[in-house]
Design an enzyme around this catalytic site. Structure first.
Site, PDB file in Angstrom:
ATOM      1  CG  ASP A  15      65.635  45.571  36.474  1.00  0.00           C
ATOM      2  OD1 ASP A  15      64.867  45.220  37.389  1.00  0.00           O
ATOM      3  OD2 ASP A  15      65.257  45.810  35.313  1.00  0.00           O
ATOM      4  CG  ASP A  42      61.208  40.974  34.540  1.00  0.00           C
ATOM      5  OD1 ASP A  42      60.612  40.113  33.883  1.00  0.00           O
ATOM      6  OD2 ASP A  42      61.340  40.927  35.782  1.00  0.00           O
ATOM      7  CG  ASP A  58      65.098  47.711  31.672  1.00  0.00           C
ATOM      8  OD1 ASP A  58      64.177  47.539  30.859  1.00  0.00           O
ATOM      9  OD2 ASP A  58      65.007  47.387  32.871  1.00  0.00           O
TER      10      ASP A  58
END
Length: 205
Positions: A4, A6, A161
């Site tokens: 991922d 950000d 996240d």
């Protein structure tokens, strides 16, 4: 290996928060502290606008506010955004070892492609939220990244996240891991997300 963007490879929440606070200022509202925005950094415009102006997708005026937010963010998205500590060394290690890696993000290509280039994140592939017509937790973006890397999905590890990263990875038939340093979201119970590796950090610590 897939990541991922950000909250996993880069810490972009300060620039996202600045765009949101600029919108508050134009409406006669005071700024909110960065800590208020940080847990929502992985949610992009949706998360920032919810905190800044208490609006959500589907509500009247949301689409116009989202366009305004994205235009403001685009103008300043390079100012404070940086890779998380240890990330650059970890990625360099993968490259040196000859292990292909890429990025799968819900950030639109309009932002993801120039930002990863500016930060010199030398991913072999970058798949954005609008690349396939589907965004995570749909598995299509992850499957497209694996296709471009010519790596079978079952041989990929996806690190993110947010719970949607784990959901998307599992749906794509990939192994999954949770970035310990990421935004994780408010009240996250990452132990219940079903990731294969739980929390990881750069260097494996």
């Amino acid at each position: 290996m897939l990541f991922d963007l950000d909250g996993t490879l880069i810490d972009s929440v300060e620039d996202l928060a600045r765009a949101a606070n600029d919108m508050r200022a134009d409406r006669g509202l005071g700024p909110l502290p960065l800590a208020r925005y940080r847990p929502y950094g992985g949610s992009g415009a949706r998360g920032m606008l919810n905190q800044a102006l208490d609006v959500a997708p589907g509500q009247s005026g949301y689409d116009e506010l989202k366009r305004e937010f994205l235009d403001r963010y685009e103008a300043l998205m390079y100012d404070c955004t940086r890779p998380f500590e240890g990330v650059e060394a970890e990625l360099a290690g993968l490259t040196a070892a000859g292990l292909p890696w890429g990025i799968v993000t819900n950030k639109a290509e309009r932002f993801a492609l120039p930002l990863t280039k500016a930060l010199r994140l030398a991913a072999l592939v970058v798949v954005g939220g609008d690349t396939t017509g589907h965004a995570k937790p749909h598995p299509a973006p992850l499957l497209e990244a694996a296709r471009r890397l010519t790596v079978p999905p079952a041989a990929c590890l996806y690190v993110g996240d947010d719970e949607r990263d784990v959901v998307a990875g599992r749906a794509a038939g990939m192994s999954t891991a949770v970035a310990a340093w990421g935004y994780l979201g408010p009240h996250a119970e990452h132990g219940r997300w079903g990731a294969d590796i739980g929390l990881v950090a750069p260097g494996g610590s």
